[in-house]
Write an enzyme that holds these catalytic residues in place. Structure first.
Site, PDB file in Angstrom:
ATOM      1  N   HIS A  65       0.870  -1.118   0.076  1.00 44.82           N
ATOM      2  CA  HIS A  65      -0.110  -0.097  -0.035  1.00 44.82           C
ATOM      3  C   HIS A  65       0.842   1.272   0.199  1.00 44.82           C
ATOM      4  O   HIS A  65       0.229   2.400  -0.063  1.00 44.82           O
ATOM      5  CB  HIS A  65      -0.882  -0.189   1.064  1.00 44.82           C
ATOM      6  CG  HIS A  65      -0.303  -0.128   2.501  1.00 44.82           C
ATOM      7  ND1 HIS A  65       0.177  -1.141   3.042  1.00 44.82           N
ATOM      8  CD2 HIS A  65      -0.148   0.978   3.414  1.00 44.82           C
ATOM      9  CE1 HIS A  65       0.618  -0.807   4.107  1.00 44.82           C
ATOM     10  NE2 HIS A  65       0.408   0.468   4.719  1.00 44.82           N
ATOM     11  N   HIS A  92       7.452   6.569   5.211  1.00 43.53           N
ATOM     12  CA  HIS A  92       6.807   6.074   4.027  1.00 43.53           C
ATOM     13  C   HIS A  92       6.065   7.174   3.375  1.00 43.53           C
ATOM     14  O   HIS A  92       5.946   8.412   3.985  1.00 43.53           O
ATOM     15  CB  HIS A  92       5.729   5.174   4.389  1.00 43.53           C
ATOM     16  CG  HIS A  92       4.638   5.520   5.372  1.00 43.53           C
ATOM     17  ND1 HIS A  92       4.636   5.507   6.786  1.00 43.53           N
ATOM     18  CD2 HIS A  92       3.444   6.284   5.282  1.00 43.53           C
ATOM     19  CE1 HIS A  92       3.765   6.260   7.418  1.00 43.53           C
ATOM     20  NE2 HIS A  92       3.131   6.668   6.241  1.00 43.53           N
ATOM     21  N   HIS A 117       5.738  10.891   5.739  1.00 42.34           N
ATOM     22  CA  HIS A 117       5.419  10.483   7.178  1.00 42.34           C
ATOM     23  C   HIS A 117       6.441   9.838   7.711  1.00 42.34           C
ATOM     24  O   HIS A 117       6.798   8.826   7.299  1.00 42.34           O
ATOM     25  CB  HIS A 117       4.213   9.407   7.311  1.00 42.34           C
ATOM     26  CG  HIS A 117       2.777  10.421   6.855  1.00 42.34           C
ATOM     27  ND1 HIS A 117       1.549   9.645   6.568  1.00 42.34           N
ATOM     28  CD2 HIS A 117       2.752  11.815   6.930  1.00 42.34           C
ATOM     29  CE1 HIS A 117       0.795  10.746   6.059  1.00 42.34           C
ATOM     30  NE2 HIS A 117       1.120  11.735   6.341  1.00 42.34           N
ATOM     31  N   THR A 200      -3.681   7.043   9.386  1.00 40.99           N
ATOM     32  CA  THR A 200      -4.352   7.014   8.271  1.00 40.99           C
ATOM     33  C   THR A 200      -4.923   5.736   7.441  1.00 40.99           C
ATOM     34  O   THR A 200      -5.582   5.845   6.755  1.00 40.99           O
ATOM     35  CB  THR A 200      -3.697   8.260   7.365  1.00 40.99           C
ATOM     36  OG1 THR A 200      -2.698   7.371   6.584  1.00 40.99           O
ATOM     37  CG2 THR A 200      -3.605   9.378   8.022  1.00 40.99           C
ATOM     38  N   THR A 201      -4.334   4.633   8.234  1.00 41.57           N
ATOM     39  CA  THR A 201      -4.935   3.341   7.799  1.00 41.57           C
ATOM     40  C   THR A 201      -5.003   2.547   8.992  1.00 41.57           C
ATOM     41  O   THR A 201      -4.939   2.927  10.032  1.00 41.57           O
ATOM     42  CB  THR A 201      -3.340   2.676   7.120  1.00 41.57           C
ATOM     43  OG1 THR A 201      -2.497   2.793   7.766  1.00 41.57           O
ATOM     44  CG2 THR A 201      -3.110   3.642   5.852  1.00 41.57           C
TER      45      THR A 201
HETATM   46  O1  1SD Z   1      -0.082   4.289   6.611  1.00 36.94           O
HETATM   47  C1  1SD Z   1       0.823   4.261   7.728  1.00 36.94           C
HETATM   48  C2  1SD Z   1       1.182   2.688   8.157  1.00 36.94           C
HETATM   49  O2  1SD Z   1       1.726   2.014   6.771  1.00 36.94           O
HETATM   50  C3  1SD Z   1       1.940   2.188   9.039  1.00 36.94           C
HETATM   51  O3  1SD Z   1       3.294   2.853   8.759  1.00 36.94           O
HETATM   52  C4  1SD Z   1       1.292   3.209  10.218  1.00 36.94           C
HETATM   53  C5  1SD Z   1       2.095   3.074  11.545  1.00 36.94           C
HETATM   54  O4  1SD Z   1       2.060   1.735  11.971  1.00 36.94           O
HETATM   55  O5  1SD Z   1       1.270   4.530  10.003  1.00 36.94           O
HETATM   56  C6  1SD Z   1       0.099   4.904   8.847  1.00 36.94           C
HETATM   57  S1  1SD Z   1       0.313   6.326   8.759  1.00 36.94           S
HETATM   58  O6  1SD Z   1      -0.845   7.020   9.698  1.00 36.94           O
HETATM   59  O7  1SD Z   1       1.522   7.079   9.174  1.00 36.94           O
HETATM   60  N1  1SD Z   1      -0.165   7.146   7.570  1.00 36.94           N
HETATM   61 ZN    ZN Z   2       1.311   7.955   6.244  1.00 39.29          ZN
END
Ligand code: 1SD
Ligand code: ZN
Length: 258
Positions: A65, A92, A117, A200-201
């Site tokens: 993703h 990421h 992020h 956000t996931t």
């Molecule tokens: O989308 C990420 C997810 O992949 C994971 O990294 C999570 C942390 O465990 O964070 C979300 S996010 O809220 O940083 N988009």
């Molecule tokens: Zn993120």
């Protein structure tokens, strides 16, 4: 396999409220930041970045993703109105289609082409799962990108690795890189927004102190387009990897003022 492994059409952001009860919460992310409604907070002083210059040899992974890079837990951030110091865990990105709108947060309705992020957890935790049980256990530093006429050479290690991880679960080692080289110079990081939100996931856990920096990172359109070459688990093009903005539900967004 995570809840959202089959990507947007079948199980994407629109269905997450059903997939996981947290995604229906009242403090969700991302949000649209309405700058005239932000409140200047004198406690939001400049950040102190430690070991952000540290060069490391990371692994970049297509996790189905996004692309994610694990960071040795040596880089820490404090100040910036954070309750304590936080150590970097991973970074990421979220992006659009071939350089089109792709950021998760928006500023006065403007969606940037990409958003970085850098995920941190409170220094005394040893894993993210534990940190997520603390309402302020996780701090994500968010950075926007802007289109530039020139390629950003500091991103060569990331961009050049993408061709080796086109398929989900692909991973490859990065050429040496530092967090500092991927973000604007420290003196340009004193203007930022702050609010309390969620991942956000899924599971959309409401344990995140969010910081969005005003100063964008430049990338050329060609560099941005490389991200659209990646594939989701489904084999479809990995594009528009952002969750739509969520209701504020009365939350106050603060802006730096220190
Ligand atoms: O989308 C990420 C997810 O992949 C994971 O990294 C999570 C942390 O465990 O964070 C979300 S996010 O809220 O940083 N988009
Ligand atoms: Zn993120």
């Amino acid at each position: 396999q995570s809840d959202f492994s089959c990507d947007h059409p079948c199980n994407g952001p629109k269905n997450w409220n059903h997939a996981n009860s947290n995604c229906d919460g009242k403090q969700q992310s991302p949000i649209n930041i309405v700058t005239r409604k932000t409140l200047k907070d004198e406690r939001l002083t400049p950040f102190k970045f430690d070991n952000y210059q540290q060069i490391f040899k990371g692994t970049i992974k297509n996790n189905g993703h996004s692309v994610q890079v694990g960071v040795p837990h040596l880089s820490t951030v404090s100040g910036g109105g954070l309750p304590t110091s936080y150590k970097a865990v991973q970074f990421h990105l979220h992006w659009g289609n071939n350089g089109g709108p792709g950021s998760e947060h928006t500023i006065d309705g403007e969606q940037y082409p990409m958003e970085l992020h850098i995920v941190h957890m409170k220094h005394h935790y040893s894993d993210l799962t534990t940190a997520l049980s603390d309402a302020e256990g996780v701090a994500v530093l968010g950075f926007f990108y802007e289109k530039s006429n020139r390629a950003n050479g500091k991103y060569d290690p990331i961009i050049n690795a993408l061709r080796s991880i086109k398929n989900a679960n692909g991973n490859t080692s990065l050429l040496p890189v530092s967090l500092a080289q991927l973000i604007p110079a420290e003196q340009n990081l004193t203007s930022y927004y702050r609010y309390k939100g969620s991942l956000t996931t899924p599971g959309c856990t409401e344990a995140v102190v969010w910081t969005l920096f005003e100063s964008p990172i430049p990338l050329s359109i060609e560099q941005l387009r490389m991200f659209s070459e990646l594939k989701f688990h489904s084999g479809n093009s990995m594009i528009e990897t952002f969750r739509p903005v969520q209701p504020l539900n009365g939350r106050q967004v603060f802006r730096s003022g220190g």
